[in-house]
Design an enzyme around this catalytic site. Structure first.
Site, mmCIF file in Angstrom:
data_model
loop_
_atom_site.group_PDB
_atom_site.id
_atom_site.type_symbol
_atom_site.label_atom_id
_atom_site.label_comp_id
_atom_site.label_asym_id
_atom_site.label_seq_id
_atom_site.Cartn_x
_atom_site.Cartn_y
_atom_site.Cartn_z
ATOM 1 N N THR A 73 -2.058 5.425 1.730
ATOM 2 C CA THR A 73 -3.170 4.474 1.825
ATOM 3 C C THR A 73 -3.030 3.671 3.106
ATOM 4 O OG1 THR A 73 -3.314 4.294 -0.587
ATOM 5 C CG2 THR A 73 -4.360 2.555 0.704
ATOM 6 N N LEU A 127 0.867 -1.171 0.000
ATOM 7 C CA LEU A 127 0.000 0.000 0.000
ATOM 8 C C LEU A 127 0.906 1.223 0.000
ATOM 9 C CD1 LEU A 127 -2.672 -0.984 2.702
ATOM 10 C CD2 LEU A 127 -2.947 -1.047 0.211
ATOM 11 N N ASP A 128 0.562 2.230 -0.802
ATOM 12 C CA ASP A 128 1.401 3.438 -0.787
ATOM 13 C C ASP A 128 1.273 4.113 0.565
ATOM 14 O OD1 ASP A 128 -0.778 5.586 -0.937
ATOM 15 O OD2 ASP A 128 -1.228 4.383 -2.719
ATOM 16 N N ALA A 129 2.175 5.003 0.842
ATOM 17 C CA ALA A 129 2.255 5.604 2.176
ATOM 18 C C ALA A 129 0.949 6.272 2.589
ATOM 19 C CB ALA A 129 3.401 6.606 2.225
#
Length: 334
Positions: free
Chosen positions: A202, A198-200
């Site tokens: 999210t 998950l990107d930072a």
């Protein structure tokens, strides 16, 4: 003085005869007397008339070969074909009902009932025999078709990743990452794999396991494990947007589409939507919604397959339940 024997050779009745041994009889040794060793020459046994006894008839070869008839009752539990194939495991391993109890399936008594009912499989074969021993390290055990993980050292965790944290086990720049949350486990020797990224910005569900094969399959798009997201987006979403996203949207790296879409709420010029998709390309949800004119304000992953995020606070871990673990293995064919 003893009288001489008669002329016809018969002994005189008045002549004193030798006394019989106490407790003995003609032709038999007295009580307490030692029996001759086997092979030693012995005097043949005599009958009451003083003649040798006739030898007992010996069994013929045909009679010896005749089968013995047994009136014993049949065994309560008979082998089936599957049991014969599983027979080599009976001498080693752990009893199946104990393995099921340790895995949290049921108590030992209840596990025995499951076996009697034919609801337990070992390596693809139904087991009905009590006391079967299995190797927890290698055996594939299922109850009602659901995989039961019985290997003791396997770990399956659900992490609620906080917003702003990196989806890595370590970070060269010193930023907070999920490796910081499980650092004690890693220090203790557990090698954990995180399922997907998950990107930072999210937040939400990330799975952690030390089963590398499971982690690889869950991330591979060919197994199509669904992932569910809640997204707060800019603008009022038209209800027809779902058809567009299901049909597919062209992105820079090829077309992408969702498996399911639902509009949940509209408030203050923003919309809350729910998306289900099995693709795992980088920033796929954000790029899809940007492409249709609804940039993402907040994004949370709530489900991976049968595993739900739950109500734990960001940064918390929980061990997966038996049904969740079994569902993940079943989803990827393990």
């Amino acid at each position: 003085m003893n009288k001489p024997a008669r002329r016809d050779g018969t002994p005189d009745r008045n002549k004193r005869q030798p006394a019989k041994a106490k407790g003995g009889s003609a032709g038999k040794p007295a009580q307490g007397a030692k029996r001759p060793h086997r092979g030693a020459t012995t005097t043949p046994a005599l009958n009451k008339r003083g003649k040798p006894k006739a030898a007992k008839p010996q069994r013929t070869a045909q009679a010896q070969a005749a089968p013995m008839i047994s009136n014993a009752k049949p065994a309560k539990h008979q082998y089936t074909e599957a049991d014969r194939d599983l027979a080599p495991m009976k001498g080693d391993g752990i009893r199946l009902q104990k393995v099921l109890a340790q895995a949290g399936v049921a108590s030992r008594r209840a596990a025995e009932e499951l076996i009697d009912q034919g609801r337990v499989e070992v390596d693809g074969r139904i087991v009905r025999e009590q006391g079967l021993r299995v190797d927890p390290e290698n055996a594939v055990v299922r109850v009602d078709g659901t995989r039961v993980v019985v290997k003791k050292d396997l770990v399956h965790l659900a992490l609620n990743k906080p917003r702003g944290w990196q989806s890595t086990m370590s970070d060269d720049l010193g930023r907070p990452c999920i490796g910081d949350i499980v650092s004690e486990r890693v220090t203790a020797g557990q090698r954990l794999f995180h399922v997907g990224r998950l990107d930072a910005d999210t937040e939400g569900l990330i799975l952690l396991t030390n089963d590398g094969d499971l982690a690889h399959r869950l991330m591979h798009p060919s197994f199509e494990v669904p992932k569910t997201y809640l997204a707060t987006v800019q603008g009022v979403v038209d209800r027809g947007l779902g058809k567009t996203l299901k049909a597919g949207v062209e992105l820079d790296d090829g077309p992408a589409k969702v498996d399911a879409f639902a509009l949940l709420d509209v408030n203050g010029g923003k919309s809350l939507v729910k998306l289900v998709l099995h693709e795992g390309r980088k920033h796929i949800v954000r790029r899809l919604l940007d492409a249709v004119g609804h940039p993402v304000v907040r994004l949370v992953r709530t489900d991976i397959g049968v595993v739900a995020l739950g109500d734990g606070r960001p940064g918390t871990l929980r061990a997966l339940g038996r049904h969740e673990v079994g569902g993940l293995y079943g989803a990827v064919g393990l």
